[in-house]
Design an enzyme around this catalytic site. Structure first.
Site, PDB file in Angstrom:
ATOM      1  N   GLY A   1      -5.681 -42.317  48.248  1.00 11.31           N
ATOM      2  CA  GLY A   1      -5.384 -42.441  46.820  1.00 11.31           C
ATOM      3  C   GLY A   1      -3.906 -42.756  46.639  1.00 11.31           C
ATOM      4  N   LEU A   2      -3.562 -43.065  45.410  1.00 12.73           N
ATOM      5  CA  LEU A   2      -2.183 -43.423  45.068  1.00 12.73           C
ATOM      6  C   LEU A   2      -1.220 -42.273  45.369  1.00 12.73           C
ATOM      7  CD1 LEU A   2      -2.826 -45.059  41.565  1.00 12.73           C
ATOM      8  CD2 LEU A   2      -2.182 -46.274  43.669  1.00 12.73           C
TER       9      LEU A   2
ATOM     10  N   SER B   1      -1.528 -38.646  43.716  1.00 16.89           N
ATOM     11  CA  SER B   1      -2.926 -38.439  43.311  1.00 16.89           C
ATOM     12  C   SER B   1      -3.437 -37.064  43.731  1.00 16.89           C
ATOM     13  CB  SER B   1      -3.825 -39.549  43.882  1.00 16.89           C
ATOM     14  OG  SER B   1      -3.804 -39.533  45.296  1.00 16.89           O
ATOM     15  N   GLY B   2      -2.667 -36.357  44.565  1.00 16.65           N
ATOM     16  CA  GLY B   2      -3.043 -34.987  44.930  1.00 16.65           C
ATOM     17  C   GLY B   2      -3.518 -34.813  46.367  1.00 16.65           C
TER      18      GLY B   2
ATOM     19  N   SER C   1      -2.031 -34.471  49.493  1.00 15.79           N
ATOM     20  CA  SER C   1      -1.487 -33.384  50.313  1.00 15.79           C
ATOM     21  C   SER C   1      -1.791 -32.029  49.699  1.00 15.79           C
ATOM     22  CB  SER C   1       0.028 -33.549  50.499  1.00 15.79           C
ATOM     23  OG  SER C   1       0.303 -34.622  51.374  1.00 15.79           O
TER      24      SER C   1
ATOM     25  N   SER D   1      -3.009 -44.755  52.522  1.00  9.89           N
ATOM     26  CA  SER D   1      -3.948 -45.643  53.233  1.00  9.89           C
ATOM     27  C   SER D   1      -4.600 -46.625  52.269  1.00  9.89           C
ATOM     28  CB  SER D   1      -5.005 -44.827  53.990  1.00  9.89           C
ATOM     29  OG  SER D   1      -5.612 -43.822  53.200  1.00  9.89           O
TER      30      SER D   1
END
Lengths: 206, 206
Positions: free
Chosen positions: A36-37, A40-41, A43, A110
């Site tokens: 995700g961007l 985006s959460g 980690s 990624s």
């Protein structure tokens, strides 16, 4: 195979099988791939999953930018070629961790479909769970915890995913979670529920 | 920190500490770095250590040419520069495994002092055990299980360590074992004894 009197150990020379390690830790190794961007959460949710599993006595480990970009991949930049090599190496490390029997989280933007597909191929589809975090760019840019979007908009970080470098959404992720409305705790609970269903970790009675 | 009723898990967002993982597996992560000529016994002894530990219920894992050269480092050759990068990546992977709490064996020729020192620096000296296997070149060449020395002597493998590429012996290894006279089982018992003394694994009563 001989027996050593002193230590009461059976000696083998061959490689230990993955199943033998998994029996020790009472789980089945798997790679949970968060994509995700930025912001985006990824980690945050990976660490929440890791923490919850460790509190249950399961061995979990997270690889992310903090322990990869400053170590294994510190000689890589952000060109398309380097991004591909970045993900390739992470997938190969993830494969080793899965073979070791560890519940492994990988938290990386990624952005390219082909790279994530290559990662899945390296790990093997049976051991690979793709989790797509898809809050809108606007939500991520509003969060901007490290001020990176601001810098990217100011032209200070060229090739920033979502701004002037593409993010290619997954076409068939195992889970898609909109973290604009789902908390990290709820997201982690969903993921752990999936791990229980798949038999990666024992189900815990409520 | 909130409590989820459904799963009775305490949720944290931060990274789990190494000590918490080590408590789960009842051991302290460490990297046992085997160095020596081809056919000096590195992989054989690493697998014997791994096997013995797993039979005792400890989580051990070996990284060696088989799972590194065909994976993570498949884009590296055998030039001095590539050998250095090979060892650098292995050290960084070893660091992650140690952080995950795993007793990790690394079995690579690793012929250069500077590269092994760099590996020790990456891992941290407290978590790094250098084991030098020093049977003579003649002994290794006599064993030659893969026929590599024969090919190297015939000029078919240029840059082969010990033949036309240097091997720099460690100056201060934790252990030096001459596998011309010490069996893999005995070598593994010595190493496991050291792990017990260091507190990496619990001592087992005889």
């Amino acid at each position: 195979m001989t027996e050593s009197k002193a230590t009461n150990i059976t000696w083998h020379e061959g490689r230990v099988g993955r199943a033998e390690r998994e029996a020790i830790v009472g789980q089945k190794g798997v790679l949970i791939w968060f994509t995700g961007l930025s912001a985006s959460g990824k980690s945050t949710i990976a660490f929440t999953v890791e923490h919850a599993l460790v509190e249950r006595g399961q061995l979990a480990y997270t690889i992310d930018g903090d322990n990869i970009r400053h170590g294994l991949n510190k000689n890589l930049g952000f060109s398309a070629e380097d991004r591909t090599e970045n993900i390739r190496r992470i997938a190969e490390v993830g494969k080793l961790f899965v073979d070791a029997g560890v519940i492994t989280c990988a938290a990386f933007i990624s952005p390219y479909v082909a790279d994530r597909q290559a990662a899945r191929d390296v790990i093997g589809p049976k051991d690979f769970i793709e989790v797509y975090l898809n809050p809108s760019l606007a939500v991520c840019e509003e969060r901007d915890p490290k001020g990176l979007y601001k810098k990217a908009r100011a032209g200070e970080i060229p090739g920033f995913t979502g701004i002037d470098d593409p993010y290619e959404p997954p076409t068939d992720p195992q889970l898609t979670i909109d973290t604009a409305t789902v908390t990290p705790q709820a997201a982690a609970a969903i993921i752990i529920g999936l791990l229980e269903e798949r038999g990666n970790v024992p189900a815990r009675s409520t």
